[in-house]
Design an enzyme around this catalytic site. Sequence first.
Site, mmCIF file in Angstrom:
data_model
loop_
_atom_site.group_PDB
_atom_site.id
_atom_site.type_symbol
_atom_site.label_atom_id
_atom_site.label_comp_id
_atom_site.label_asym_id
_atom_site.label_seq_id
_atom_site.Cartn_x
_atom_site.Cartn_y
_atom_site.Cartn_z
ATOM 1 N N CYS B 120 33.595 40.577 42.130
ATOM 2 C CA CYS B 120 33.792 39.168 42.478
ATOM 3 C C CYS B 120 34.689 38.491 41.447
ATOM 4 O O CYS B 120 35.597 37.739 41.791
ATOM 5 C CB CYS B 120 32.460 38.419 42.516
ATOM 6 S SG CYS B 120 31.214 39.193 43.556
ATOM 7 N N SER B 121 34.415 38.762 40.186
ATOM 8 C CA SER B 121 35.105 38.032 39.121
ATOM 9 C C SER B 121 36.459 38.626 38.770
ATOM 10 O O SER B 121 37.322 37.912 38.297
ATOM 11 C CB SER B 121 34.279 38.044 37.833
ATOM 12 O OG SER B 121 33.012 37.524 38.081
#
Lengths: 212, 237
Positions: B120-121
Site C-alpha cells: 500500500c505504502s
Amino acid sequence: MTAFARCTAGAIAIVPTRRCAALSRRGHSAKFALAGPRVARSAQLRTCSVTAISVGDKVPGDIKFNYFDAEGNMQAVAVDDLTKGKKVVLIGVPGAFTPTCSLKHLPGFLEKADELKSKGVDTIACVAVNDAFVMDAWSKSVGTDDKIMMLADGSADFTKAIGVELDLSDKGLGIRSRRYAMLLEDGAVKELNLEEGGAFTVSSADEILSAL
Amino acid sequence: MALSQALRSTVLRSSLPLTCSPVCRRVCASAAPRASIQSHGLRTSVFTPSLSGFRSKAQRSQRVASFATQALKKGDKVPTDIEVQTLAEDGNKTRLTFGEIINGKKAVIVGVPGAYTPVCSSSHIPGFVEKIKDFEAKGVDYVGVLSNNDIFVMREWGKTMGCDSAKIKMISDGNTELSKALGMTVDMTSRTMGTRTRRFAMYVDNGEVKAVSVEEDEVGGADSDEKTNASWILQQI
C-alpha cells in the site's frame, strides 16, 4: 456480547460464560451471576461480573504481541517473556496517532524514560489495539527509538483478557483499550493507574515514577 | 428419480423436530425415506424452514455463492447511505455518508488492506499520487483511498505519502461497514490484522460503477497491486 469493564470504582461487565471461566482461571475475580429472568432462560447467556485487572493480579502470560524490531522485521513476543523476572512499565493507549496519545501521554513517558530506567525499570512498553505496521509507523513519528517498545494488540486479546476494553465503535474505532499505566514486577501488577476511558488524569509517567 | 429423492429428503428434514441439530437432520435425511410419506400420496410442497441451520444444501450453497458474487460489478450502484469518516477542508475529521462524498462526481476509489503496510505504502498509493495529473486531465473530480483504519491513522499516513498535496482524500471505514457493503473484505486474521478491506480500484460516475477491479487472491492483495494499480484504472476512464 457487550461488556462494561469494571474499573476500580465499580461497574459490571457482562461476558459469555466460557470467558468468565477463563478469566477466573487466570486469577481475576469473576463471579457468575444471573442478570435476570430473560437472560437466565438461555444457558449460554448467563452473565458473569468481571473486574478489570487490579493490583496483585498476574497478567495473562501466554498472550502474544506483534512488533517490528530495529531491523524492520515483524516479531512476536509472549507476555511471559516480556515480564518474567523483570520490572516492566506497561502503557495502554486507545489509539496510535490519536491526539492525547500522541501529544501528551506517550511523549510524557518518552521524556521520563531514562529516569524510569535509572529507578530499575527494565522495559517500557506501549500497547494499543492497532496492527504492528501502524504501531511501527507511530513509534517513528513520535520518535520512541529503542526507549519504548511499541506492541500491537491487533485483535485486542490482551486488552480483553485484563478487562480494560473500551468500545469506541460509534466513533468508528471499534474496540480499543482504556488508557492506563501499569507497573509489573515478575508479571504481577504492582501499581495500576487506569482511566475510565481515554481521559488523561492519573496515567502519566509522573504517577508511575512516584510509585517506584 | 434423483429429483424426487431430493424432494423426499427435504420434506423428511423439515419434519424432524426443531431441536435437532443440522448434523442430526442431515444424518436422518440420508437414511431411507419412511414408507409412510410415500404411501400417504399427499402432495407435499418442498418447504424447509428458513431458520439458520435448517436450510437445504441447495439453499446453503446459494447463500455461499451470493457472498462470492457480492463484490460490486460494473453497472452496479454504490451504496450511498453508509457513514464513513473523512477529512474536511480544515483538516479535521468529519463524518459523512459515502453518497455525500461522491455525489455527482466522477470518482476513483482505491481500497487498501492497511495503512503503512508495504505494498500500500510503497507502490499502490504512490502510483496514484504520481499520476494525479493524468486523472485530473481525464475529468476525475475525486480520488479517495479507502481502508478500515481509523481516521487518525489515515490522516498521518496520507501526509507521509503526499496525498495532501496531490489532493487525494482519505476515507476511513472504521467499522468495515462500507467494505462489507461493497463486497470487498478479506480475512487477514492469519496475519494478525482481522478483517480488512480487499485491495480494489473503482471508477464511479455519479453513483454508478463504470469500472472495477479487485485483487481476488487469498490475502486480498496484501502482496500485490497488479490488477488494481493507477495505470490500470486510468485506462478504464
